[in-house]
Scaffold this motif. Structure first.
Motif, short mmCIF file in Angstrom:
data_model
loop_
_atom_site.label_atom_id
_atom_site.label_comp_id
_atom_site.label_asym_id
_atom_site.label_seq_id
_atom_site.Cartn_x
_atom_site.Cartn_y
_atom_site.Cartn_z
N ILE A 6 28.21 -77.39 -22.71
CA ILE A 6 28.94 -78.64 -22.86
C ILE A 6 29.15 -79.27 -21.49
O ILE A 6 29.06 -78.60 -20.47
N GLU A 7 29.41 -80.55 -21.49
CA GLU A 7 29.79 -81.26 -20.28
C GLU A 7 31.20 -81.78 -20.53
O GLU A 7 31.48 -82.35 -21.58
N ALA A 8 32.09 -81.55 -19.57
CA ALA A 8 33.48 -81.92 -19.78
C ALA A 8 34.12 -82.40 -18.49
O ALA A 8 33.67 -82.04 -17.40
N GLU A 9 35.13 -83.20 -18.64
CA GLU A 9 35.97 -83.57 -17.51
C GLU A 9 37.12 -82.57 -17.49
O GLU A 9 37.82 -82.40 -18.49
N VAL A 10 37.31 -81.89 -16.37
CA VAL A 10 38.28 -80.80 -16.29
C VAL A 10 39.39 -81.17 -15.33
O VAL A 10 39.14 -81.71 -14.25
N TYR A 11 40.61 -80.88 -15.72
CA TYR A 11 41.77 -81.08 -14.87
C TYR A 11 42.35 -79.71 -14.54
O TYR A 11 42.67 -78.94 -15.45
N GLN A 31 39.56 -69.92 -18.27
CA GLN A 31 39.91 -70.08 -19.67
C GLN A 31 40.04 -71.56 -19.96
O GLN A 31 40.70 -72.29 -19.23
N PHE A 32 39.38 -72.00 -21.02
CA PHE A 32 39.39 -73.41 -21.40
C PHE A 32 39.98 -73.54 -22.79
O PHE A 32 39.78 -72.69 -23.65
N HIS A 33 40.70 -74.62 -23.01
CA HIS A 33 41.32 -74.88 -24.31
C HIS A 33 40.67 -76.11 -24.92
O HIS A 33 40.75 -77.19 -24.36
N TYR A 34 39.98 -75.93 -26.03
CA TYR A 34 39.42 -77.06 -26.76
C TYR A 34 39.15 -76.65 -28.19
O TYR A 34 39.07 -75.47 -28.51
N HIS A 39 38.91 -70.43 -24.93
CA HIS A 39 37.55 -69.95 -24.69
C HIS A 39 37.39 -69.68 -23.20
O HIS A 39 38.00 -70.34 -22.37
N ASP A 40 36.57 -68.71 -22.87
CA ASP A 40 36.24 -68.52 -21.46
C ASP A 40 34.84 -69.03 -21.23
O ASP A 40 34.02 -69.07 -22.14
N GLY A 41 34.58 -69.47 -20.03
CA GLY A 41 33.26 -70.00 -19.74
C GLY A 41 33.07 -70.25 -18.26
O GLY A 41 34.04 -70.41 -17.52
#
Length: 52
Positions: A6-11, A31-34, A39-41
């Motif tokens: 995926i491509e995402a804008e991360v803060y 760890q990412f929340h979506y 999820h980890d990535g």
């Protein structure tokens, strides 16, 4: 296990907001929340920036 790219804008939270004390680099596995879940990535950065 199924993987998705995926491509995402991360803060990233500041330390005052409870975030990291150290910076991150390419390959950082956080760890990412979506989509309602945690999820980890890995991450790879396509841009560069200067810190103050």
């Amino acid at each position: 296990m199924k993987y998705h790219e995926i491509e995402a804008e991360v803060y990233y939270l500041t330390t005052e907001e409870g975030g990291r004390n150290n910076g991150v680099r390419n390959g950082y596995r956080g760890q990412f929340h979506y989509d309602g879940g945690d999820h980890d990535g890995g991450s790879s950065f396509q841009i560069s920036w200067k810190t103050k």
